[in-house]
Design a protein around this motif. Structure first.
Motif, PDB file in Angstrom:
ATOM      1  N   UNK A 109       0.437  -1.150   0.131  1.00  0.00           N
ATOM      2  CA  UNK A 109       0.274   0.075   0.040  1.00  0.00           C
ATOM      3  C   UNK A 109       0.633   1.395   0.046  1.00  0.00           C
ATOM      4  N   UNK A 110       2.275   0.792   0.675  1.00  0.00           N
ATOM      5  CA  UNK A 110       3.048   2.325   0.378  1.00  0.00           C
ATOM      6  C   UNK A 110       3.486   2.480  -0.437  1.00  0.00           C
ATOM      7  N   UNK A 111       3.875   1.377  -1.088  1.00  0.00           N
ATOM      8  CA  UNK A 111       4.414   1.601  -2.396  1.00  0.00           C
ATOM      9  C   UNK A 111       3.525   1.662  -3.803  1.00  0.00           C
ATOM     10  N   UNK A 112       2.469   1.781  -3.468  1.00  0.00           N
ATOM     11  CA  UNK A 112       0.999   2.281  -4.191  1.00  0.00           C
ATOM     12  C   UNK A 112       0.773   3.715  -4.314  1.00  0.00           C
ATOM     13  N   UNK A 113       1.239   4.277  -3.120  1.00  0.00           N
ATOM     14  CA  UNK A 113       0.757   5.136  -2.373  1.00  0.00           C
ATOM     15  C   UNK A 113       1.705   6.542  -3.829  1.00  0.00           C
ATOM     16  N   UNK A 114       2.844   5.802  -2.952  1.00  0.00           N
ATOM     17  CA  UNK A 114       4.218   6.508  -3.624  1.00  0.00           C
ATOM     18  C   UNK A 114       4.104   6.224  -5.425  1.00  0.00           C
ATOM     19  N   UNK A 115       4.072   5.494  -5.816  1.00  0.00           N
ATOM     20  CA  UNK A 115       3.880   5.667  -7.407  1.00  0.00           C
ATOM     21  C   UNK A 115       2.881   6.168  -7.879  1.00  0.00           C
ATOM     22  N   UNK A 116       1.947   6.952  -7.054  1.00  0.00           N
ATOM     23  CA  UNK A 116       0.211   7.136  -7.343  1.00  0.00           C
ATOM     24  C   UNK A 116       0.900   8.754  -7.443  1.00  0.00           C
ATOM     25  N   UNK A 117       1.746   9.624  -6.532  1.00  0.00           N
ATOM     26  CA  UNK A 117       2.429  10.463  -6.347  1.00  0.00           C
ATOM     27  C   UNK A 117       1.560  11.091  -5.296  1.00  0.00           C
ATOM     28  N   UNK A 118       0.739  10.049  -4.903  1.00  0.00           N
ATOM     29  CA  UNK A 118       0.202  10.698  -3.199  1.00  0.00           C
ATOM     30  C   UNK A 118       1.011  11.111  -1.984  1.00  0.00           C
ATOM     31  N   UNK A 119       2.389  10.362  -1.723  1.00  0.00           N
ATOM     32  CA  UNK A 119       3.329  10.258  -0.986  1.00  0.00           C
ATOM     33  C   UNK A 119       4.309   9.637  -1.736  1.00  0.00           C
ATOM     34  N   UNK A 120       5.591  10.525  -0.777  1.00  0.00           N
ATOM     35  CA  UNK A 120       6.724  10.118  -0.671  1.00  0.00           C
ATOM     36  C   UNK A 120       7.037   8.505  -0.286  1.00  0.00           C
ATOM     37  N   UNK A 121       7.981   7.936  -0.610  1.00  0.00           N
ATOM     38  CA  UNK A 121       7.670   6.050  -0.502  1.00  0.00           C
ATOM     39  C   UNK A 121       8.789   6.630   0.741  1.00  0.00           C
ATOM     40  N   UNK A 122       9.353   7.404   1.324  1.00  0.00           N
ATOM     41  CA  UNK A 122      10.188   7.107   2.390  1.00  0.00           C
ATOM     42  C   UNK A 122      10.029   8.058   3.820  1.00  0.00           C
ATOM     43  N   UNK A 123       9.027   9.051   3.020  1.00  0.00           N
ATOM     44  CA  UNK A 123       8.315   9.247   4.273  1.00  0.00           C
ATOM     45  C   UNK A 123       7.519   7.708   4.786  1.00  0.00           C
TER      46      UNK A 123
END
Length: 156
Positions: A109-123
């Protein structure tokens, strides 16, 4: 208990006693990281699920900073709960060496949010590891003058 206003100290004891089913009297000392608050440490033993009951009993008071940990056993993983007034409560499953175990679906889920540009993967990963809670609680973890300090020694 990292910090609690003096007025809440007896309520914390009652909440812990209610979960453990036994009278609890905590040794409170001043918390230098937040003048006007008090800190205490308490070791407990209980069945699996007791840590979540303790965290639930304490989470209702927005002015508390606390951590509840349960060691893993042969039958169950360990747990860690951290709470701050600003961030709310954090929960992590811990392994036999104290490492946080992040379920695969949470990583996906974290990776998917990051890939959609919704968040930063590191955060996202920092949140999964509880870093914001660790950052906020670190100044409160240092024992004040006269506080009991428990040193843990284990080579992994």
């Amino acid at each position: 208990m990292h910090s609690a206003p003096r007025a809440l100290c007896p309520h914390v004891e009652w909440a812990v006693a209610g979960v453990l089913g036994a009278r609890v009297s905590l040794d409170w000392i001043r918390q230098p990281a937040a003048p006007g608050t008090w800190r205490s440490e308490f070791s407990w033993q209980g069945s699996a699920g007791t840590a979540s009951k303790l965290a639930s009993a304490l989470r209702g008071w927005d002015l508390l900073r606390f951590e509840v940990t349960a060691e893993p056993s042969g039958a169950v993983e360990g747990e860690r709960y951290s709470a701050t007034p600003q961030l709310g409560i954090f929960h992590a499953v811990t392994g036999v060496h104290g490492d946080i175990l992040i379920p695969e679906d949470r990583l996906r889920a974290a990776l998917a949010r990051s890939q959609r540009g919704e968040s930063d993967l590191e955060a996202e990963i920092a949140k999964l590891l509880g870093k914001p809670w660790d950052d906020e609680l670190e100044p409160f973890r240092y024992a004040g003058e006269g506080a009991p300090v428990r040193w843990l020694h284990q080579v992994v």
